[in-house]
Enzyme design. Structure first.
Site, PDB file in Angstrom:
ATOM      1  CB  SER A  17      -0.902   0.013   1.236  1.00  0.00           C
ATOM      2  OG  SER A  17      -1.433   1.317   1.410  1.00  0.00           O
ATOM      3  CG  HIS A  42      -3.825  -1.733  -1.467  1.00  0.00           C
ATOM      4  ND1 HIS A  42      -4.872  -2.571  -1.795  1.00  0.00           N
ATOM      5  CD2 HIS A  42      -4.281  -0.934  -0.476  1.00  0.00           C
ATOM      6  CE1 HIS A  42      -5.909  -2.292  -1.016  1.00  0.00           C
ATOM      7  NE2 HIS A  42      -5.581  -1.294  -0.212  1.00  0.00           N
ATOM      8  CG  ASP A  44      -5.178   2.199   0.896  1.00  0.00           C
ATOM      9  OD1 ASP A  44      -6.117   1.390   0.787  1.00  0.00           O
ATOM     10  OD2 ASP A  44      -4.069   1.913   1.374  1.00  0.00           O
ATOM     11  CG  MET A  46      -8.728   6.816   2.301  1.00  0.00           C
ATOM     12  SD  MET A  46      -8.036   6.826   3.954  1.00  0.00           S
ATOM     13  CE  MET A  46      -7.033   5.330   3.906  1.00  0.00           C
ATOM     14  CG  HIS A  75      -9.259  -0.245  -0.469  1.00  0.00           C
ATOM     15  ND1 HIS A  75      -8.661  -0.423   0.765  1.00  0.00           N
ATOM     16  CD2 HIS A  75     -10.604  -0.314  -0.251  1.00  0.00           C
ATOM     17  CE1 HIS A  75      -9.601  -0.596   1.684  1.00  0.00           C
ATOM     18  NE2 HIS A  75     -10.783  -0.518   1.100  1.00  0.00           N
ATOM     19  CG  MET A  77     -11.503   2.803   1.923  1.00  0.00           C
ATOM     20  SD  MET A  77      -9.986   2.839   2.880  1.00  0.00           S
ATOM     21  CE  MET A  77      -8.796   2.950   1.537  1.00  0.00           C
ATOM     22  CG  MET A 146     -11.572  -3.009   5.344  1.00  0.00           C
ATOM     23  SD  MET A 146     -10.083  -2.610   4.413  1.00  0.00           S
ATOM     24  CE  MET A 146      -9.131  -1.683   5.622  1.00  0.00           C
ATOM     25  CG  ASP A 184      -6.103  -2.952   3.369  1.00  0.00           C
ATOM     26  OD1 ASP A 184      -5.048  -2.606   3.921  1.00  0.00           O
ATOM     27  OD2 ASP A 184      -6.760  -2.215   2.599  1.00  0.00           O
TER      28      ASP A 184
END
Ligand code: DX5
Ligand code: ZN
Length: 231
Positions: A17, A42, A44, A46, A75, A77, A146, A184
């Site tokens: 990540s 990965h 992330d 957000m 990913h 979010m 998660m 994760d």
């Protein structure tokens, strides 16, 4: 072709990540984990609504796409994944995982991801039961369980998520499907064994790979060596 369907289900794969990378030297840091054996990368994303943090968006993904041939394991979010799926795939995402708890119709999001030519995954927050993903298992390539509350890197692994991983793996096997289970949050050399034994074959690791004092090669090799715990 960058496609998670080509990755093995019976070996551990590692998705570092970049949340734990040095953003001031991002390309060099990505090269470092690539040379150390990363199988995917990965990302992330957000939005400050679905989770209380803001990270990266399409322009950053587009920039690193120019420099990296790794599979981009994205990913999301974010509150409204459907609107943003084409934008992230356009920026270079090969795989999109969204949250079943987001404000969306999961089937519509899966359909959009597939229409845009990417693979689809569904993620579950710690409080969400395994069964929430069961209706979609035959239409997705990955389930992301998660093992921390989403929002921040560097948190402690939640051992109590392992029964959920096992329940999802049992259901995937019972139905004869080929679906990756990714975990994760807090994944490192001391937590990978329990995750693999529960049935997770894909490991997201931020802190333990990018910030490992022993180096990324040792970190990723130790995660890969947990393949022997898969059954
Ligand atoms: C948390 C993110 C994770 C995080 C993992 O919301 O989804 O991917 O970066 O970080 P570590 O490996 O440091 O727990
Ligand atoms: Zn993540």
């Amino acid at each position: 072709m960058r496609d998670i369907r080509k990755l093995p289900l019976d070996k551990i794969t590692v998705s570092p990540s970049i949340l734990a990378a040095d953003f001031g030297a991002l390309n060099a840091d990505i090269k470092r984990v690539t040379d150390a054996g990363a199988d995917l990368l990965h990302l992330d994303v957000m939005d400050g609504h679905f989770v209380p943090n803001l990270t990266m968006g399409p322009p950053l993904i587009k920039a690193i796409r120019q420099q990296s041939d790794l599979i981009f394991d994205t990913h999301l979010m974010i509150t409204d994944p459907l609107t943003y799926v084409p934008i992230f795939i356009g920026a270079g995402a090969d795989h999109i995982t969204f949250h079943v708890e987001a404000d969306c119709d999961p089937q519509a999001v899966i359909d959009e991801i597939k229409k845009q030519g990417a693979t689809a995954g569904i993620s579950l927050k710690p409080g969400t039961p395994a069964e929430e993903v069961f209706p979609y298992l035959d239409r997705i390539e990955l389930v992301l369980v998660m093992t921390v509350e989403p929002g921040f890197g560097g948190q402690s692994f939640m051992q109590d998520m392992m029964p959920k991983v096992k329940a999802i793996r049992d259901e995937i096997k019972r139905r004869g499907l080929k679906v990756h289970i990714e975990v994760d949050g807090g994944i490192a050399s001391d937590t990978v064994e329990t995750a693999a034994k529960a049935g997770a074959n894909m490991m997201v690791a931020g802190t333990s790979v990018f910030r490992n004092p022993a180096g990324a090669l040792k970190a990723i090799s130790e995660l890969h060596s947990a393949s022997r715990y898969l059954s």
